[in-house]
Design an enzyme around this catalytic site. Structure first.
Site, PDB file in Angstrom:
ATOM      1  N   ASP A   1     -18.961  26.712 -29.379  1.00  0.00           N
ATOM      2  CA  ASP A   1     -19.693  25.940 -30.218  1.00  0.00           C
ATOM      3  C   ASP A   1     -21.267  26.499 -30.111  1.00  0.00           C
ATOM      4  O   ASP A   1     -21.668  26.877 -29.257  1.00  0.00           O
ATOM      5  CB  ASP A   1     -19.684  24.487 -29.436  1.00  0.00           C
ATOM      6  CG  ASP A   1     -18.489  23.856 -29.521  1.00  0.00           C
ATOM      7  OD1 ASP A   1     -17.438  24.632 -30.202  1.00  0.00           O
ATOM      8  OD2 ASP A   1     -18.232  22.676 -29.164  1.00  0.00           O
TER       9      ASP A   1
ATOM     10  N   ASP B   1      -8.294  21.822 -34.494  1.00  0.00           N
ATOM     11  CA  ASP B   1      -8.985  22.445 -33.135  1.00  0.00           C
ATOM     12  C   ASP B   1      -7.803  22.960 -32.366  1.00  0.00           C
ATOM     13  O   ASP B   1      -6.292  22.878 -32.578  1.00  0.00           O
ATOM     14  CB  ASP B   1      -9.462  21.242 -32.246  1.00  0.00           C
ATOM     15  CG  ASP B   1     -10.827  21.713 -31.630  1.00  0.00           C
ATOM     16  OD1 ASP B   1     -11.026  22.828 -31.456  1.00  0.00           O
ATOM     17  OD2 ASP B   1     -11.721  20.952 -31.372  1.00  0.00           O
TER      18      ASP B   1
ATOM     19  N   GLU C   1     -10.274  27.573 -33.329  1.00  0.00           N
ATOM     20  CA  GLU C   1      -9.660  28.013 -31.911  1.00  0.00           C
ATOM     21  C   GLU C   1     -10.425  28.845 -31.316  1.00  0.00           C
ATOM     22  O   GLU C   1     -10.330  29.641 -30.366  1.00  0.00           O
ATOM     23  CB  GLU C   1      -8.107  28.296 -32.071  1.00  0.00           C
ATOM     24  CG  GLU C   1      -7.992  29.775 -32.911  1.00  0.00           C
ATOM     25  CD  GLU C   1      -8.207  30.954 -32.275  1.00  0.00           C
ATOM     26  OE1 GLU C   1      -9.343  31.398 -32.884  1.00  0.00           O
ATOM     27  OE2 GLU C   1      -7.810  31.440 -31.397  1.00  0.00           O
ATOM     28  N   TRP C   2     -11.859  28.753 -31.837  1.00  0.00           N
ATOM     29  CA  TRP C   2     -12.978  29.534 -31.218  1.00  0.00           C
ATOM     30  C   TRP C   2     -12.873  31.119 -31.091  1.00  0.00           C
ATOM     31  O   TRP C   2     -13.584  31.786 -30.283  1.00  0.00           O
ATOM     32  CB  TRP C   2     -13.195  29.119 -29.675  1.00  0.00           C
ATOM     33  CG  TRP C   2     -13.023  27.753 -29.470  1.00  0.00           C
ATOM     34  CD1 TRP C   2     -13.726  26.671 -30.075  1.00  0.00           C
ATOM     35  CD2 TRP C   2     -11.966  27.032 -28.817  1.00  0.00           C
ATOM     36  NE1 TRP C   2     -13.080  25.528 -29.987  1.00  0.00           N
ATOM     37  CE2 TRP C   2     -12.180  25.739 -29.264  1.00  0.00           C
ATOM     38  CE3 TRP C   2     -10.811  27.563 -28.620  1.00  0.00           C
ATOM     39  CZ2 TRP C   2     -11.154  24.592 -28.750  1.00  0.00           C
ATOM     40  CZ3 TRP C   2      -9.836  26.261 -27.596  1.00  0.00           C
ATOM     41  CH2 TRP C   2     -10.006  25.081 -27.943  1.00  0.00           C
ATOM     42  N   GLY C   3     -12.157  31.579 -32.101  1.00  0.00           N
ATOM     43  CA  GLY C   3     -11.998  33.106 -32.063  1.00  0.00           C
ATOM     44  C   GLY C   3     -11.280  33.700 -31.167  1.00  0.00           C
ATOM     45  O   GLY C   3     -11.025  35.137 -30.924  1.00  0.00           O
TER      46      GLY C   3
HETATM   47  C1  GAL Z   1     -14.442  21.455 -29.915  1.00  0.00           C
HETATM   48  C2  GAL Z   1     -15.078  22.125 -31.195  1.00  0.00           C
HETATM   49  C3  GAL Z   1     -16.301  21.258 -31.767  1.00  0.00           C
HETATM   50  C4  GAL Z   1     -15.663  19.730 -31.815  1.00  0.00           C
HETATM   51  C5  GAL Z   1     -15.200  19.420 -30.475  1.00  0.00           C
HETATM   52  C6  GAL Z   1     -14.515  17.962 -30.603  1.00  0.00           C
HETATM   53  O1  GAL Z   1     -13.237  22.311 -29.387  1.00  0.00           O
HETATM   54  O2  GAL Z   1     -15.422  23.482 -30.984  1.00  0.00           O
HETATM   55  O3  GAL Z   1     -16.557  21.709 -32.881  1.00  0.00           O
HETATM   56  O4  GAL Z   1     -14.770  19.580 -32.633  1.00  0.00           O
HETATM   57  O5  GAL Z   1     -14.301  20.150 -30.037  1.00  0.00           O
HETATM   58  O6  GAL Z   1     -13.975  17.377 -29.469  1.00  0.00           O
END
Ligand code: GAL
Length: 431
Positions: free
Chosen positions: A235, A171, A212-214
């Site tokens: 997400d 992440d 890293e969400w793109g």
């Molecule tokens: C977000 C990620 C999720 C999950 C979460 C856990 O950044 O997009 O899929 O992993 O963190 O804290």
């Protein structure tokens, strides 16, 4: 001034990356192969040659995940037929950690929820013929405020390998540019490369999942830093569509729309990841949204398969109802996702609230899906010439949800859909 020169130089690097990837893709299209099949430096173990399939603890359990849950999930993989259908990786997401030992510097799991330790758990998962995954973060803390791997990449990678980890989701919380509009692409790449290199150096085949969400265009540099899949956006919550598609949370539709122009970056060894499946959550568990109906869940499964997306389930598979089982275990739609050609499908037509997607398959076949965005029943017909098919061709048509051959297609193809339904057909040319 120095800063803007640096940015300009980096911009050029990114542009040449795009150019090179486009060029390589065109070359590979012609040759019918991909560089990664032969490039052992980028993907030494030839991992993820088709999109990874498995389960991740976050959507259903969040910080309540325990070793008991993981063991029972592994048992259910086998008893429910998920393992036979191709699901392999069982991944513990964030908040498995208890902390980092101040003397040894080693991460350790929460002793209450993981009393037997991670190695014993990985051994258990392996004893079922499955693979085991874990989560960490490129920053000082994870998104759940557990210790991150920044500055500890080698130590953590070695520990993961010792434990028998086969998959690492990585992440990007608590990194320097987070929340800033001045995104530091170079720093993002460097942080992922540090862990990618460390994982590679362990010698263990470990799928590296970039999350890293793109924001830093990981589809461009993901493979280069050792990644096998990279998140495209926020997400996906348990919702059909969100009020705004550019902010957390996105629903099924927003996520599909975010994926459409990036197909050239996906292929054997590296996949665009629109996030986990919400199928079967039914508004329970850790993530919110309000829930979807089974037709909408079926659309997510269909479209993820059309997009050659990793299929990481998120519901509590120990207690799947019949509808969820039918969706997740549909081997015909899974075969579309796992097709060895590794082509991501794309939208070829959009009209009156419905759209058509096309995915090239091996053996000269093609998958065509009709997606109904409307809240009403919809009849749709697409002429071949409008969906990039030869208008004189004739195809045998297999409906992957009916599991049956339907009427041959000759110059056009039709679907009758319920609100938010997706239908997927596999077309084989008639000789
Ligand atoms: C977000 C990620 C999720 C999950 C979460 C856990 O950044 O997009 O899929 O992993 O963190 O804290």
């Amino acid at each position: 001034m120095i800063r803007s020169t640096k940015h300009f130089a980096f911009f050029i690097i990114i542009l040449s990356g795009i150019y090179c990837i486009q060029g390589c893709q065109q070359k590979n299209d012609k040759q019918g192969s991909t560089t990664d099949k032969t490039d052992t430096t980028i993907n030494p173990h030839h991992l993820a040659m088709t999109p990874p399939m498995g389960w991740n603890s976050w959507n259903a359990f969040g910080k309540e995940v325990t070793e008991q849950v993981i063991r029972e999930t592994a048992d259910s993989f086998v008893s429910s037929g998920l393992k036979d259908a191709g699901y392999t990786y069982i991944v513990i997401d964030d908040i498995w950690q208890g902390g980092r030992d101040s003397t040894t510097g080693l991460l350790y799991p929460d002793p209450k929820r993981f009393p037997s330790g991670i190695k014993a758990l990985a051994d258990y998962v392996h004893s079922k013929g499955l693979k085991f995954g874990i989560y960490s973060d490129a920053g000082t803390l994870t998104c759940g405020r557990m210790p991150g791997s920044y500055g500890h990449e080698e130590k953590d990678a070695n520990l993961f390998a010792e434990w028998g980890v086969d998959f690492v989701k990585y992440d990007f919380c608590f990194c320097s540019d987070l929340g800033s509009t001045n995104i530091d692409y170079k720093e993002g790449m460097a942080r992922y490369k540090a862990m990618g290199d460390a994982l590679k150096a362990t010698g263990r085949p470990i799928v590296f999942s970039i999350c890293e969400w793109g924001d830093r265009s990981p589809w461009i540099w993901g493979r280069e830093v050792g990644g096998h899949m990279w998140r495209m956006g926020s997400d996906v919550y348990d919702i059909w569509d969100s009020p705004r598609s550019d902010q957390d949370p996105v629903g099924i539709l927003g996520s599909i729309d975010g994926e459409t122009n990036l197909r050239r970056f996906a292929g054997p060894g590296g996949w665009n990841d629109p996030d986990m499946l919400i199928v079967g959550l039914n508004n329970t568990g850790n993530i919110k949204g309000g829930g979807c109906n089974d037709i909408e869940y079926r659309t997510q499964m269909s479209m993820w398969c059309m997009m050659a997306a990793p299929l990481m389930m998120g519901c509590d598979i120990r207690h799947m109802n019949e509808a969820t089982r039918t969706i997740l275990l549909n081997k015909d739609v899974i075969a579309v996702d796992q097709d060895t050609l590794g082509k991501q499908g794309y939208r070829v037509m959009r009209k009156d609230g419905w759209e058509v997607w096309k995915k090239q398959l091996s053996g000269n076949r093609v998958a065509i899906s009709f997606l109904n965005r409307n809240s009403q029943n919809t009849n749709a017909t697409a002429e071949f010439k409008h969906i990039e098919l030869d208008s004189t061709a004739k195809y045998t048509v297999y409906d992957v949800w009916k599991h049956a051959q339907v009427e041959d297609a000759n110059g056009k193809i039709s679907a009758t859909m319920q609100p938010h339904e997706t239908q997927v057909f596999v077309l084989t040319p008639n000789k």
